[in-house]
Design a protein around this motif. Sequence first.
Motif, PDB file in Angstrom:
ATOM      1  N   SER A  72     -12.031   6.029 -28.086  1.00  0.00           N
ATOM      2  CA  SER A  72     -13.274   5.452 -27.564  1.00  0.00           C
ATOM      3  C   SER A  72     -14.019   6.419 -26.653  1.00  0.00           C
ATOM      4  CB  SER A  72     -12.969   4.165 -26.804  1.00  0.00           C
ATOM      5  OG  SER A  72     -12.073   4.435 -25.743  1.00  0.00           O
ATOM      6  N   GLY A  73     -13.421   7.542 -26.368  1.00  0.00           N
ATOM      7  CA  GLY A  73     -14.060   8.552 -25.536  1.00  0.00           C
ATOM      8  C   GLY A  73     -13.700   9.927 -26.056  1.00  0.00           C
ATOM      9  N   PRO A  74     -14.315  10.955 -25.485  1.00  0.00           N
ATOM     10  CA  PRO A  74     -13.992  12.305 -25.959  1.00  0.00           C
ATOM     11  C   PRO A  74     -12.548  12.655 -25.616  1.00  0.00           C
ATOM     12  CG  PRO A  74     -15.387  12.405 -24.021  1.00  0.00           C
ATOM     13  CD  PRO A  74     -15.301  10.964 -24.413  1.00  0.00           C
ATOM     14  N   PRO A  75     -11.899  13.446 -26.450  1.00  0.00           N
ATOM     15  CA  PRO A  75     -10.528  13.864 -26.159  1.00  0.00           C
ATOM     16  C   PRO A  75     -10.442  14.599 -24.824  1.00  0.00           C
ATOM     17  CG  PRO A  75     -11.069  14.342 -28.428  1.00  0.00           C
ATOM     18  CD  PRO A  75     -12.337  13.915 -27.752  1.00  0.00           C
ATOM     19  N   PRO A  76      -9.283  14.547 -24.172  1.00  0.00           N
ATOM     20  CA  PRO A  76      -9.148  15.103 -22.825  1.00  0.00           C
ATOM     21  C   PRO A  76      -9.223  16.623 -22.736  1.00  0.00           C
ATOM     22  CG  PRO A  76      -7.023  14.344 -23.634  1.00  0.00           C
ATOM     23  CD  PRO A  76      -8.049  13.930 -24.646  1.00  0.00           C
ATOM     24  N   SER A  77      -8.924  17.331 -23.808  1.00  0.00           N
ATOM     25  CA  SER A  77      -8.929  18.796 -23.749  1.00  0.00           C
ATOM     26  C   SER A  77      -9.592  19.357 -24.998  1.00  0.00           C
ATOM     27  CB  SER A  77      -7.486  19.319 -23.651  1.00  0.00           C
ATOM     28  OG  SER A  77      -6.798  19.060 -24.864  1.00  0.00           O
ATOM     29  N   PRO A  78     -10.029  20.614 -24.912  1.00  0.00           N
ATOM     30  CA  PRO A  78     -10.617  21.249 -26.103  1.00  0.00           C
ATOM     31  C   PRO A  78      -9.636  21.309 -27.274  1.00  0.00           C
ATOM     32  CG  PRO A  78     -11.088  22.562 -24.162  1.00  0.00           C
ATOM     33  CD  PRO A  78     -10.146  21.483 -23.739  1.00  0.00           C
ATOM     34  N   GLU A  79      -8.351  21.497 -26.971  1.00  0.00           N
ATOM     35  CA  GLU A  79      -7.345  21.550 -28.031  1.00  0.00           C
ATOM     36  C   GLU A  79      -7.249  20.212 -28.748  1.00  0.00           C
ATOM     37  OE1 GLU A  79      -6.626  22.383 -24.825  1.00  0.00           O
ATOM     38  OE2 GLU A  79      -6.466  24.559 -24.959  1.00  0.00           O
ATOM     39  N   ALA A  80      -7.244  19.121 -27.972  1.00  0.00           N
ATOM     40  CA  ALA A  80      -7.168  17.786 -28.569  1.00  0.00           C
ATOM     41  C   ALA A  80      -8.438  17.488 -29.376  1.00  0.00           C
ATOM     42  CB  ALA A  80      -6.967  16.742 -27.482  1.00  0.00           C
ATOM     43  N   GLU A  81      -9.569  17.973 -28.901  1.00  0.00           N
ATOM     44  CA  GLU A  81     -10.821  17.768 -29.619  1.00  0.00           C
ATOM     45  C   GLU A  81     -10.800  18.495 -30.960  1.00  0.00           C
ATOM     46  OE1 GLU A  81     -15.451  18.795 -28.799  1.00  0.00           O
ATOM     47  OE2 GLU A  81     -14.355  17.878 -27.138  1.00  0.00           O
ATOM     48  N   GLN A  82     -10.322  19.741 -30.972  1.00  0.00           N
ATOM     49  CA  GLN A  82     -10.217  20.499 -32.222  1.00  0.00           C
ATOM     50  C   GLN A  82      -9.243  19.822 -33.182  1.00  0.00           C
ATOM     51  OE1 GLN A  82     -11.832  23.328 -33.345  1.00  0.00           O
ATOM     52  NE2 GLN A  82     -13.146  23.045 -31.578  1.00  0.00           N
ATOM     53  N   ARG A  83      -8.134  19.356 -32.645  1.00  0.00           N
ATOM     54  CA  ARG A  83      -7.139  18.684 -33.477  1.00  0.00           C
ATOM     55  C   ARG A  83      -7.736  17.422 -34.102  1.00  0.00           C
ATOM     56  NH1 ARG A  83      -3.553  17.700 -29.748  1.00  0.00           N
ATOM     57  NH2 ARG A  83      -3.038  19.900 -29.588  1.00  0.00           N
ATOM     58  N   ALA A  84      -8.468  16.652 -33.309  1.00  0.00           N
ATOM     59  CA  ALA A  84      -9.107  15.430 -33.821  1.00  0.00           C
ATOM     60  C   ALA A  84     -10.146  15.766 -34.893  1.00  0.00           C
ATOM     61  CB  ALA A  84      -9.750  14.659 -32.669  1.00  0.00           C
ATOM     62  N   MET A  85     -10.918  16.835 -34.671  1.00  0.00           N
ATOM     63  CA  MET A  85     -11.926  17.220 -35.652  1.00  0.00           C
ATOM     64  C   MET A  85     -11.278  17.550 -36.996  1.00  0.00           C
ATOM     65  SD  MET A  85     -14.672  20.366 -35.713  1.00  0.00           S
ATOM     66  CE  MET A  85     -13.441  21.587 -36.139  1.00  0.00           C
ATOM     67  N   TRP A  86     -10.209  18.359 -36.981  1.00  0.00           N
ATOM     68  CA  TRP A  86      -9.577  18.753 -38.229  1.00  0.00           C
ATOM     69  C   TRP A  86      -8.873  17.578 -38.889  1.00  0.00           C
ATOM     70  CZ3 TRP A  86     -11.279  22.538 -40.823  1.00  0.00           C
ATOM     71  CH2 TRP A  86     -11.804  23.650 -40.199  1.00  0.00           C
ATOM     72  N   GLN A  87      -8.319  16.641 -38.096  1.00  0.00           N
ATOM     73  CA  GLN A  87      -7.706  15.453 -38.687  1.00  0.00           C
ATOM     74  C   GLN A  87      -8.759  14.603 -39.388  1.00  0.00           C
ATOM     75  OE1 GLN A  87      -5.758  13.627 -35.340  1.00  0.00           O
ATOM     76  NE2 GLN A  87      -3.850  14.743 -35.663  1.00  0.00           N
ATOM     77  N   TRP A  88      -9.936  14.464 -38.751  1.00  0.00           N
ATOM     78  CA  TRP A  88     -11.012  13.696 -39.361  1.00  0.00           C
ATOM     79  C   TRP A  88     -11.481  14.356 -40.658  1.00  0.00           C
ATOM     80  CZ3 TRP A  88     -16.446  15.363 -38.819  1.00  0.00           C
ATOM     81  CH2 TRP A  88     -17.316  14.549 -39.545  1.00  0.00           C
ATOM     82  N   ILE A  89     -11.669  15.680 -40.624  1.00  0.00           N
ATOM     83  CA  ILE A  89     -12.123  16.390 -41.829  1.00  0.00           C
ATOM     84  C   ILE A  89     -11.094  16.240 -42.955  1.00  0.00           C
ATOM     85  CG2 ILE A  89     -12.669  18.649 -42.804  1.00  0.00           C
ATOM     86  CD1 ILE A  89     -13.831  19.409 -40.064  1.00  0.00           C
ATOM     87  N   ARG A  90      -9.809  16.328 -42.611  1.00  0.00           N
ATOM     88  CA  ARG A  90      -8.752  16.194 -43.636  1.00  0.00           C
ATOM     89  C   ARG A  90      -8.729  14.780 -44.194  1.00  0.00           C
ATOM     90  NH1 ARG A  90      -7.176  17.247 -47.867  1.00  0.00           N
ATOM     91  NH2 ARG A  90      -5.004  17.368 -48.436  1.00  0.00           N
ATOM     92  N   ASP A  91      -8.879  13.774 -43.323  1.00  0.00           N
ATOM     93  CA  ASP A  91      -8.915  12.389 -43.796  1.00  0.00           C
ATOM     94  C   ASP A  91     -10.151  12.131 -44.658  1.00  0.00           C
ATOM     95  OD1 ASP A  91      -6.552  11.856 -42.523  1.00  0.00           O
ATOM     96  OD2 ASP A  91      -7.436  10.730 -40.867  1.00  0.00           O
ATOM     97  N   PHE A  92     -11.251  12.771 -44.332  1.00  0.00           N
ATOM     98  CA  PHE A  92     -12.482  12.617 -45.107  1.00  0.00           C
ATOM     99  C   PHE A  92     -12.292  13.144 -46.530  1.00  0.00           C
ATOM    100  CE2 PHE A  92     -16.775  13.608 -46.528  1.00  0.00           C
ATOM    101  CZ  PHE A  92     -17.532  12.566 -46.012  1.00  0.00           C
ATOM    102  N   HIS A  93     -11.491  14.188 -46.668  1.00  0.00           N
ATOM    103  CA  HIS A  93     -11.259  14.812 -47.973  1.00  0.00           C
ATOM    104  C   HIS A  93      -9.846  14.544 -48.481  1.00  0.00           C
ATOM    105  CE1 HIS A  93     -14.700  17.116 -46.425  1.00  0.00           C
ATOM    106  NE2 HIS A  93     -15.074  17.114 -47.689  1.00  0.00           N
ATOM    107  N   LYS A  94      -9.326  13.363 -48.251  1.00  0.00           N
ATOM    108  CA  LYS A  94      -7.938  13.061 -48.608  1.00  0.00           C
ATOM    109  C   LYS A  94      -7.682  13.065 -50.110  1.00  0.00           C
ATOM    110  CE  LYS A  94      -8.969   8.223 -48.006  1.00  0.00           C
ATOM    111  NZ  LYS A  94      -9.147   7.366 -46.882  1.00  0.00           N
ATOM    112  N   GLU A  95      -8.747  12.957 -50.931  1.00  0.00           N
ATOM    113  CA  GLU A  95      -8.535  12.947 -52.380  1.00  0.00           C
ATOM    114  C   GLU A  95      -8.214  14.339 -52.922  1.00  0.00           C
ATOM    115  OE1 GLU A  95     -12.981  13.553 -51.792  1.00  0.00           O
ATOM    116  OE2 GLU A  95     -11.453  12.304 -50.893  1.00  0.00           O
TER     117      GLU A  95
END
Length: 168
Positions: A72-95
């Motif tokens: 519900s808010g931005p991730p606490p660190s830049p590392e967590a933000e990058q990790r969340a971004m790549w997880q979202w991109i991977r989930d978006f292209h899960k096929e």
Amino acid sequence: MSDTTYRKTPLPVRLDLNKRNTKEQLNKAVDDKRGMLEGAGYAPSPSKESTKDCNDVMRKDLVAWLSEHGISGPPPSPEAEQRAMWQWIRDFHKEYNDDWYARNMPRLRDQFRPIFVQEMKRMRGDNSTPNSQATPPKNDSQDLLSFDAPSPATPAPAPPAGTNLLDM
């Protein structure tokens, strides 16, 4: 049949093919609305419309993904933000399989990162960037996956001579 094979185009009537710079000739050409149907206007560029539609799909998916993962808010660190971004991109292209995903990571990063950064700024309440397609700075020192060389760190000033470091 009144159809002809000739169709008017928006190009000028004549181009001087001896001049190498045809772009200059096209820019100087008088727009006589050649190739337009009577009563019809110019439609917006399909590529711009397509890009806008794609960005809207990505933004909606990101909002759904964030709520699905309880973010519900931005991730606490830049590392967590990058990790969340790549997880979202991977989930978006899960096929797609991992091989395709690994080969396309730079292209995916270029397309998806601006959308993710805009959403993180919105979550932080930082409205300094308009809602248009904002691109983050190229040499961001907090970007862990930046392809640019990191900026050199500035060294700390040396203590004055004769100073005891334990007293500092």
